[in-house]
Design a protein around this motif. Structure first.
Motif: not given
Length: 95
Positions: A16-19, A30-41, A61-72
């Motif tokens: 999740a962090l790497v994604a 794709l990395g953002s979606i991966g961060g969100i999915i793997f963060g929840h898992m 951290t992976g979740l936050v980075l993923g959601w911030l990127s999707v929001a942007m």
């Protein structure tokens, strides 16, 4: 005196962090979606492990980075649509 075994870090949390980082660098969406999915898992896996797994901070951290990127991305697409929609509206008024 026995030394307690160190807790293992969740593999999903590391992924999740790497994604999440990849979502801001090499694989923007794709990395953002991966961060969100793997963060929840990872957070689910850590909760179910009864203290055997570590890495909740990595997962968050992976979740936050993923959601911030999707929001942007959403804000960028919305700004694009509003900008060019406004230009089309102005062009239609001047015709």
């Amino acid at each position: 005196m026995s030394i307690p075994a160190p807790r293992q870090t969740s593999s999903y949390a590391v992924i999740a962090l790497v994604a999440g980082i990849l979502g801001w660098t090499l694989l923007p969406f794709l990395g953002s979606i991966g961060g969100i999915i793997f963060g929840h898992m990872a957070r689910g896996e850590i909760r179910r492990s009864n203290g055997q797994l570590d890495g909740d901070g990595l997962a968050v951290t992976g979740l936050v980075l993923g959601w911030l990127s999707v929001a942007m991305w959403v804000l960028g697409i919305l700004a694009f649509i509003l900008f060019f929609g406004g230009l089309a509206w102005i062009a239609a008024l001047n015709s």
